[in-house]
Design a protein around this motif. Structure first.
Motif, short mmCIF file in Angstrom:
data_model
loop_
_atom_site.label_atom_id
_atom_site.label_comp_id
_atom_site.label_asym_id
_atom_site.label_seq_id
_atom_site.Cartn_x
_atom_site.Cartn_y
_atom_site.Cartn_z
N ARG A 54 0.85 -1.18 0.00
CA ARG A 54 0.00 0.00 0.00
C ARG A 54 0.89 1.24 0.00
NH1 ARG A 54 -4.01 2.03 4.86
NH2 ARG A 54 -5.43 3.28 3.58
N VAL A 55 0.56 2.22 -0.81
CA VAL A 55 1.35 3.45 -0.90
C VAL A 55 0.55 4.60 -0.28
CG1 VAL A 55 2.50 5.09 -2.42
CG2 VAL A 55 2.50 2.65 -3.00
N ILE A 56 1.20 5.32 0.64
CA ILE A 56 0.57 6.49 1.26
C ILE A 56 1.49 7.69 1.06
CG2 ILE A 56 -0.30 7.53 3.38
CD1 ILE A 56 -0.85 4.78 4.48
N VAL A 57 0.99 8.72 0.40
CA VAL A 57 1.70 9.99 0.26
C VAL A 57 1.13 10.96 1.27
CG1 VAL A 57 2.26 11.90 -1.29
CG2 VAL A 57 2.09 9.57 -2.20
N ILE A 58 1.99 11.56 2.08
CA ILE A 58 1.54 12.51 3.09
C ILE A 58 1.99 13.90 2.69
CG2 ILE A 58 1.36 13.03 5.53
CD1 ILE A 58 3.00 9.78 4.55
N ALA A 59 1.08 14.66 2.11
CA ALA A 59 1.38 16.02 1.66
C ALA A 59 1.27 16.96 2.85
CB ALA A 59 0.42 16.44 0.56
N ASN A 60 2.41 17.51 3.28
CA ASN A 60 2.41 18.32 4.49
C ASN A 60 2.79 19.76 4.20
OD1 ASN A 60 5.62 18.41 5.41
ND2 ASN A 60 5.08 16.55 4.30
N GLY A 80 10.16 -3.34 14.47
CA GLY A 80 11.04 -2.20 14.33
C GLY A 80 10.28 -0.89 14.25
N ALA A 81 9.17 -0.90 13.49
CA ALA A 81 8.36 0.31 13.37
C ALA A 81 7.75 0.68 14.72
CB ALA A 81 7.27 0.08 12.33
N ALA A 82 7.31 -0.32 15.47
CA ALA A 82 6.72 -0.04 16.79
C ALA A 82 7.75 0.56 17.74
CB ALA A 82 6.13 -1.32 17.37
N ARG A 83 9.02 0.25 17.52
CA ARG A 83 10.08 0.78 18.39
C ARG A 83 10.30 2.27 18.16
NH1 ARG A 83 16.03 -1.91 18.53
NH2 ARG A 83 14.76 -3.72 19.16
N VAL A 84 10.20 2.74 16.93
CA VAL A 84 10.58 4.13 16.64
C VAL A 84 9.39 5.08 16.49
CG1 VAL A 84 12.74 3.41 15.57
CG2 VAL A 84 10.71 3.70 14.14
N PHE A 85 8.21 4.55 16.19
CA PHE A 85 7.04 5.43 16.03
C PHE A 85 6.29 5.54 17.35
CE2 PHE A 85 7.61 4.52 11.49
CZ PHE A 85 7.35 5.76 10.94
N PRO A 86 5.73 6.76 17.61
CA PRO A 86 5.79 7.98 16.81
C PRO A 86 7.16 8.65 16.91
CG PRO A 86 4.62 8.41 18.85
CD PRO A 86 4.89 6.93 18.82
N LEU A 87 7.59 9.22 15.79
CA LEU A 87 8.88 9.90 15.74
C LEU A 87 8.81 11.22 16.49
CD1 LEU A 87 9.65 9.40 11.95
CD2 LEU A 87 10.69 8.15 13.84
N PRO A 88 9.89 11.60 17.17
CA PRO A 88 9.93 12.95 17.77
C PRO A 88 10.11 14.00 16.68
CG PRO A 88 12.05 11.86 18.03
CD PRO A 88 11.12 10.84 17.40
N GLU A 89 9.86 15.23 17.02
CA GLU A 89 10.02 16.33 16.06
C GLU A 89 11.50 16.69 15.97
OE1 GLU A 89 7.95 17.74 14.01
OE2 GLU A 89 6.18 16.61 14.65
N ILE A 90 12.19 16.08 15.02
CA ILE A 90 13.62 16.29 14.85
C ILE A 90 13.92 16.52 13.38
CG2 ILE A 90 14.38 14.98 16.88
CD1 ILE A 90 14.70 12.56 15.06
N LYS A 135 8.37 16.73 8.30
CA LYS A 135 8.52 15.36 7.82
C LYS A 135 8.16 14.34 8.89
CE LYS A 135 11.86 12.25 5.63
NZ LYS A 135 13.28 12.05 5.25
N CYS A 136 8.60 14.55 10.12
CA CYS A 136 8.30 13.59 11.17
C CYS A 136 6.80 13.54 11.47
CB CYS A 136 9.09 13.92 12.44
SG CYS A 136 10.86 13.59 12.29
N HIS A 137 6.18 14.70 11.50
CA HIS A 137 4.73 14.74 11.68
C HIS A 137 4.03 13.99 10.55
CE1 HIS A 137 0.67 16.18 12.39
NE2 HIS A 137 0.65 16.76 11.21
N ALA A 138 4.50 14.19 9.32
CA ALA A 138 3.90 13.51 8.18
C ALA A 138 4.06 12.00 8.28
CB ALA A 138 4.53 14.03 6.87
N LEU A 139 5.25 11.54 8.65
CA LEU A 139 5.48 10.11 8.79
C LEU A 139 4.60 9.53 9.90
CD1 LEU A 139 9.36 9.95 8.37
CD2 LEU A 139 7.66 8.89 6.86
N ASN A 140 4.43 10.26 10.99
CA ASN A 140 3.57 9.78 12.06
C ASN A 140 2.12 9.64 11.61
OD1 ASN A 140 5.70 9.61 13.89
ND2 ASN A 140 5.36 11.68 14.70
N LEU A 141 1.64 10.61 10.82
CA LEU A 141 0.29 10.51 10.26
C LEU A 141 0.17 9.29 9.35
CD1 LEU A 141 -0.68 14.18 9.28
CD2 LEU A 141 -1.56 12.82 11.19
#
Length: 280
Positions: free
Chosen positions: A34-40, A156-166, A67-73
């Motif tokens: 599945r492809v998700i584009v997050i236009a921020n 691995g994804a569960a370990r890093v998400f949600p990403l901090p604002e960096i 970018k981090c906010h977009a990836l979290n969404l």
């Protein structure tokens, strides 16, 4: 098998998002991915061009830039329990390359996977081309390039998400895993474009180093040590590499000096490169 999700954050990427999705979609199986584009925070035609280039993709829009906010969404909208691929919006990445990463994170104990970045410098200034000739000799790349595109297992994804604002999201993710938890996948090669001007290159390198230092202050130290020394030793052994390696080391020393003199109020600047975002 749970479908994988490809997350593509995009801020004002109208010039390149169509090309990126075209490359990606050739041979892509939407039964498995599945492809998700997050236009921020977009003020251009990123959304329209993404939908036109790949109608099967889900496009999420947010007014908030980052970018981090977009990836979290995107992660919140990803297939539950499936692997996640994070990918920049200005790269040439094939479906085969993505499939190789996804296969790698299916192995027991593998939390993340990365491939090898090829940097196009044909349109860049001579100084930029010389810098990247030296950059390519960095022994770090023997284990691939963790950045631009990488895959995470569900754990691995569960370990890093949600990403901090960096700033350095890729570096934050990389340093969240032990080296033995990251697989280098030689079958995954992807293409990035170098900054066209030397001034833009300096801004990008400054942003990259600033972001890495921010991650280090969070307690995530880099596992690499002594790369510059090994590169200079290579320059002594191989005279053909001496000039580009010397130039690379000199540029990075200048960037570090500029950062040392930088005011703390400028630490959140993004310094985005626009010279490499040519329409395609």
């Amino acid at each position: 098998m749970t479908r994988a999700t490809i997350l593509i954050p995009a801020h004002d990427e109208a010039a390149v998002i169509g090309r990126t999705l075209w490359y990606l979609s050739r041979g892509l199986s939407f039964d498995h991915v599945r492809v998700i584009v997050i236009a921020n925070g977009c003020s251009d035609a990123t959304v329209a061009r993404a939908r036109a280039a790949l109608p099967m993709a889900k496009v999420i829009e947010t007014d908030r830039r980052g970018k981090c906010h977009a990836l979290n969404l995107g992660y919140r909208a990803a297939e539950p329990g499936g692997p996640v691929v994070c990918m920049d919006a200005d790269l040439d990445v094939t479906a085969e390359a993505v499939a190789a990463l996804i296969s790698a994170v299916a192995a027991p104990g593998c939390m993340a996977a990365c491939g090898q970045m090829d940097v196009l410098t044909a349109e860049a200034a001579p100084a930029v081309r010389l810098f990247y000739r030296g950059w390519r000799t960095n022994p770090y790349f023997a284990r691939g390039k963790f950045g631009g595109v990488f895959a995470l297992s569900p754990e691995g994804a569960a370990r890093v998400f949600p990403l901090p604002e960096i700033t350095a999201d890729d570096e934050f993710v990389r340093r969240s895993f032990a080296p033995q938890e990251i697989a280098f996948v030689p079958g995954c090669r992807f293409v990035a474009r170098a900054p066209a001007t030397f001034a833009s290159l300096l801004r990008v390198r400054r942003r990259s180093l600033r972001g890495a230092r921010e991650v280090a202050r969070m307690g995530k130290a880099s596992p690499e040590r002594g790369s510059a020394v090994r590169m200079m030793a290579r320059g002594v052994i191989s005279p053909a590499d001496a000039l580009p390696i010397g130039f690379f080391v000199l540029v990075m020393a200048w960037v570090r000096l500029r950062l040392a003199l930088e005011r703390s109020t400028s630490a959140r600047r993004w310094e985005r490169d626009l010279t490499s975002r040519m329409p395609g």
